[in-house]
Motif scaffolding. Structure first.
Motif, PDB file in Angstrom:
ATOM      1  N   THR A  38       0.818  -1.210   0.000  1.00 38.70           N
ATOM      2  CA  THR A  38       0.000   0.000   0.000  1.00 38.70           C
ATOM      3  C   THR A  38       0.853   1.262   0.000  1.00 38.70           C
ATOM      4  O   THR A  38       0.565   2.222  -0.721  1.00 38.70           O
ATOM      5  CB  THR A  38      -0.919   0.003   1.235  1.00 38.70           C
ATOM      6  OG1 THR A  38      -1.824  -1.111   1.156  1.00 38.70           O
ATOM      7  CG2 THR A  38      -1.723   1.294   1.326  1.00 38.70           C
ATOM      8  N   LEU A  39       1.925   1.269   0.788  1.00 34.39           N
ATOM      9  CA  LEU A  39       2.769   2.461   0.875  1.00 34.39           C
ATOM     10  C   LEU A  39       3.460   2.769  -0.450  1.00 34.39           C
ATOM     11  O   LEU A  39       3.527   3.924  -0.870  1.00 34.39           O
ATOM     12  CB  LEU A  39       3.807   2.286   1.982  1.00 34.39           C
ATOM     13  CG  LEU A  39       3.280   2.358   3.411  1.00 34.39           C
ATOM     14  CD1 LEU A  39       4.428   2.238   4.401  1.00 34.39           C
ATOM     15  CD2 LEU A  39       2.531   3.664   3.643  1.00 34.39           C
ATOM     16  N   PHE A  40       3.992   1.751  -1.098  1.00 36.13           N
ATOM     17  CA  PHE A  40       4.625   1.989  -2.397  1.00 36.13           C
ATOM     18  C   PHE A  40       3.588   2.492  -3.412  1.00 36.13           C
ATOM     19  O   PHE A  40       3.875   3.358  -4.244  1.00 36.13           O
ATOM     20  CB  PHE A  40       5.307   0.721  -2.902  1.00 36.13           C
ATOM     21  CG  PHE A  40       6.668   0.502  -2.286  1.00 36.13           C
ATOM     22  CD1 PHE A  40       7.750   1.270  -2.683  1.00 36.13           C
ATOM     23  CD2 PHE A  40       6.863  -0.452  -1.310  1.00 36.13           C
ATOM     24  CE1 PHE A  40       9.010   1.092  -2.116  1.00 36.13           C
ATOM     25  CE2 PHE A  40       8.117  -0.643  -0.735  1.00 36.13           C
ATOM     26  CZ  PHE A  40       9.191   0.131  -1.139  1.00 36.13           C
ATOM     27  N   SER A  41       2.381   1.957  -3.337  1.00 39.29           N
ATOM     28  CA  SER A  41       1.318   2.426  -4.226  1.00 39.29           C
ATOM     29  C   SER A  41       0.975   3.875  -3.940  1.00 39.29           C
ATOM     30  O   SER A  41       0.734   4.676  -4.854  1.00 39.29           O
ATOM     31  CB  SER A  41       0.070   1.563  -4.045  1.00 39.29           C
ATOM     32  OG  SER A  41       0.349   0.220  -4.311  1.00 39.29           O
ATOM     33  N   GLN A  42       0.983   4.204  -2.649  1.00 39.30           N
ATOM     34  CA  GLN A  42       0.672   5.579  -2.239  1.00 39.30           C
ATOM     35  C   GLN A  42       1.651   6.570  -2.861  1.00 39.30           C
ATOM     36  O   GLN A  42       1.251   7.632  -3.370  1.00 39.30           O
ATOM     37  CB  GLN A  42       0.769   5.651  -0.707  1.00 39.30           C
ATOM     38  CG  GLN A  42       0.279   6.945  -0.109  1.00 39.30           C
ATOM     39  CD  GLN A  42      -1.114   6.797   0.460  1.00 39.30           C
ATOM     40  OE1 GLN A  42      -1.636   5.702   0.545  1.00 39.30           O
ATOM     41  NE2 GLN A  42      -1.703   7.895   0.857  1.00 39.30           N
TER      42      GLN A  42
END
Length: 223
Positions: A60-64
């Motif tokens: 999720t963080l990398f996508s963010q």
């Protein structure tokens, strides 16, 4: 402000989804992280719930980062940033509009990530799915508030784009830890980590308030 924010969010979603390449790349990056992690276990070996929750939030963080870089690049690439800043609406509308659009795009990616965690890491929910959804949405709200603010800070100069990753990841550690612990509790069905949801709520409130105050200085400070 809310009407302008909704218009900006709708505009960003239309532009982002028009080709869907950016969103597909974002989802594929998260899927790749989950898949590679699944290769680290031996056949038949169970993945701990804590590890599964951590890899979900890491994806999720990398996508963010990719999502908010892309959202602010929409104006930077066309030179429309000044026009958006001078629109007859509070500048904070840009922050909220980008945050809403990012919230929706990351949420769409998380649906894919959740299915991938269930398939590749063999995880299920022993606890309440509604609680799990609430945990994810509350953590996403804080991440979107901070992500939209950091996206504005990092945009405009190519040399500063790396700031989004350098500064963003240390700042999200509290909400990341809370999201992992609560999601682990939901997967195991223990519900022992519900107290961590308060930390996610506090994170969202603090960074939303700070962004409302500081965003005009960041977004209109330079073109």
């Amino acid at each position: 402000m809310l009407k302008a924010s909704a218009a900006i969010a709708a505009k960003d979603l239309r532009l982002t989804l028009r080709g869907a390449q950016g969103l597909a790349q974002t989802a594929l990056l998260g899927l790749l992280i989950i898949f590679v992690f699944s290769l680290s276990r031996r056949p038949g070996e169970e993945v701990p719930a804590l590890a599964a929750a951590a890899i979900f939030w890491l994806s999720t963080l990398f996508s963010q980062v990719l999502v908010f870089n892309g959202l602010y690049a929409l104006e930077e690439g066309s030179g429309a940033r000044l026009g958006l800043a001078m629109a007859p609406a509070p500048v904070q509308s840009v922050w909220l509009g980008k945050a809403l659009a990012g919230f929706a795009l990351v949420g769409a990616c998380q649906v894919v990530f959740a299915l991938a965690v269930a398939v590749f890491l063999d995880q299920g929910l022993a606890g309440s799915a509604l609680t799990g959804l609430g945990c994810v949405l509350l953590s996403d709200a804080g991440l979107a508030a901070l992500g939209s603010f950091m996206g504005a800070l990092a945009s405009g100069r190519s040399a500063r784009e790396s700031l989004l990753t350098v500064i963003f990841f240390p700042l999200v550690i509290p909400v990341l830890l809370a999201g992992i612990k609560v999601l682990e509790g939901v997967i195991l069905g223990t519900g022992q980590a519900m107290d961590w949801m308060g930390l996610s709520g506090a994170f969202a409130a603090v960074f939303s308030g700070a962004s409302l105050v500081l965003f005009p200085y960041i977004y209109t400070g330079e073109e």
